[in-house]
Design an enzyme around this catalytic site. Structure first.
Site, PDB file in Angstrom:
ATOM      1  N   ASP A   1       0.817  -1.213   0.000  1.00 39.75           N
ATOM      2  CA  ASP A   1       0.000   0.000   0.000  1.00 39.75           C
ATOM      3  C   ASP A   1       0.854   1.268   0.000  1.00 39.75           C
ATOM      4  OD1 ASP A   1      -2.168  -1.660  -0.051  1.00 39.75           O
ATOM      5  OD2 ASP A   1      -2.943  -1.136   1.927  1.00 39.75           O
TER       6      ASP A   1
ATOM      7  N   HIS B   1      -3.848  -2.606  -2.083  1.00 40.41           N
ATOM      8  CA  HIS B   1      -4.273  -1.462  -2.890  1.00 40.41           C
ATOM      9  C   HIS B   1      -3.469  -1.284  -4.171  1.00 40.41           C
ATOM     10  CE1 HIS B   1      -7.337   0.771  -0.535  1.00 40.41           C
ATOM     11  NE2 HIS B   1      -6.878  -0.023   0.410  1.00 40.41           N
TER      12      HIS B   1
ATOM     13  N   HIS C   1      -0.558  -3.243   6.168  1.00 37.44           N
ATOM     14  CA  HIS C   1      -2.016  -3.417   6.136  1.00 37.44           C
ATOM     15  C   HIS C   1      -2.704  -2.798   7.347  1.00 37.44           C
ATOM     16  CE1 HIS C   1      -5.812  -4.833   4.698  1.00 37.44           C
ATOM     17  NE2 HIS C   1      -6.064  -5.534   5.771  1.00 37.44           N
TER      18      HIS C   1
HETATM   19 MN   LIG Z   1      -3.368   0.037   3.785  1.00 37.17          MN
END
Ligand SMILES: [Mn+2]
Length: 418
Positions: A47, A83, A198
């Site tokens: 991410d 993501h 995360h």
């Molecule tokens: Mn994240």
């Protein structure tokens, strides 16, 4: 020797121009700090970006900064997050890897016996051995981990780091994230450090066979709830790890982002008027200048419409006093008077009609087309329109305006946002 561990930077998440600036500045400050502290390498387990292909503005500043880190001789090791993941390597992560600014860690091989082997990547300067698995779309991760050949990873000697992106059920975390967590036992044992991504809050825990399982959390915000946590005092930054043949220390480095004010109002068993009054009073008490102001209203009103809780005057007031951003959350606000009564029917069509017929009497609008039989017809048309699915190959940024425009046309309104 020293390494930095960052995660969940979510570059490109912010939509508001002022917050986009903060997002960029925080990212740059983190990497400047890594350069200043002369880290040997940087880990980013996922991410890094909010989507796999962010807009050019975001790619531009990210590339510029990564080039600086590269020129300072600091390697960056990453895995995809949920993501910025792309099943076909169509992610800006892959561009950055292609030009040599970052290195993707995952080196997986599928074996004939249906297991997956991971190869280590060895950091040239420190000899640290790094292995890791990308975050995938929800649910897929677990499958990979269940097939993972842990024995060969555990048999390797030396200073070992494991990169992963996902929730661990053994860890006591705030469970605001998705419930999709896996047990620590699916990760290979005996590594010196487990670099997690995360979870958006800093967390450092050690377990039997699994020392130093660490999430640095987001350095700013990757979800709207993160801004609220920031306003409530959540510290943001990254993690700095000193090591020799084992981990010597794990330090959380705080990076400042911006100032906040939060106004929370409990609407339970009250009328809209008293909520509005409290909002005015609480707004007077704060200094909103150059701050993110979060207004959160939740609870059940005794009477009236939730729309009677009026934010517009507060918004104007805060704007005139130079608030940077005003975020209003009324999601948790309901009203007793307007609670929906259920209704029965022979089929879906009939149930919908009956629910509308049962409930439309509660409404007190000036517009006759919103009331009685006419109102029921309009409500049904709207419901039908809002239930239209996404077309094949239709993008989200095409779907949303299509549905919105059709709904507004049904209501006989022009789209004021265009
Ligand atoms: Mn994240």
């Amino acid at each position: 020797m020293l390494f930095a561990h960052l995660s969940d930077i979510h570059l490109g998440f912010q939509k508001h121009e002022s917050l986009q600036k903060v997002e960029q500045q925080v990212f740059e400050k983190c990497l400047d700090e890594c350069i200043a502290r002369k880290v040997d390498f940087i880990l980013i387990p996922g991410d890094l970006f909010h989507v796999n292909i962010p807009e050019m503005r975001v790619q531009k500043f990210a590339f510029a900064k990564f080039r600086q880190v590269h020129d300072a001789g600091i390697p960056i090791y990453v895995v995809y997050g949920s993501h910025d993941f792309s099943p076909v390597s169509n992610s800006v992560i892959d561009l950055l890897a292609e030009v040599g600014y970052i290195t993707k860690v995952t080196k997986a091989t599928s074996n004939e016996n249906n297991t997956i082997s991971l190869d280590f990547l060895v950091d040239g300067k420190t000899g640290a051995k790094i292995a890791g698995l990308s975050g995938l779309k929800v649910g897929k991760d677990r499958e990979w981990y269940e097939k993972l050949d842990r024995d060969s990873l555990e048999a390797e000697s030396g200073f070992k780091i494991f990169l992963f992106h996902g929730g661990i059920s053994d860890m006591k975390t705030d469970s605001g994230m998705d419930g999709d967590q896996m047990p620590l036992s699916l990760l290979p044992k005996g590594f010196s450090y487990y670099a997690g991504g995360h979870m958006h809050k800093f967390n450092h825990q050690s377990f039997d066979g699994y020392p130093n399982v660490v999430y640095p959390g987001t350095p700013f915000a990757g979800y709207h709830a993160d801004l609220e946590d920031n306003a409530n005092g959540q510290k943001r930054g990254f993690v700095l790890v000193e090591f020799e043949d084992t981990v010597k220390s794990v330090e959380f480095v705080e990076i400042e982002n911006i100032s906040y004010e939060i106004i929370e109002v409990d609407a339970n068993n009250r009328k809209a008027e008293s909520i509005n009054q409290e909002l005015v009073e609480k707004t007077k008490e704060i200094d909103p200048t150059e701050k993110v102001v979060i207004i959160k209203i939740k609870g059940e009103l005794t009477s009236g419409k939730t729309a009677d809780v009026d934010i517009s005057a507060i918004r104007d007031e805060l704007n005139s006093r130079n608030a940077m951003v005003i975020n209003v959350s009324k999601n948790g606000l309901t009203s007793k008077e307007y609670s929906i009564t259920e209704a029965k029917g022979a089929n879906k069509e009939e149930i919908e009609t009956n629910v509308f017929s049962e409930n439309i009497g509660q409404l007190r609008f000036e517009y006759p087309e919103l009331l009685n039989e006419e109102g029921i017809k309009l409500a049904k048309k709207l419901l039908h329109e809002l239930g239209q699915p996404v077309l094949v190959n239709e993008k989200k940024n095409e779907y949303i305006p299509r549905i919105r425009d059709n709904a507004l046309a049904l209501l006989g309104l022009d789209d004021a946002s265009q």
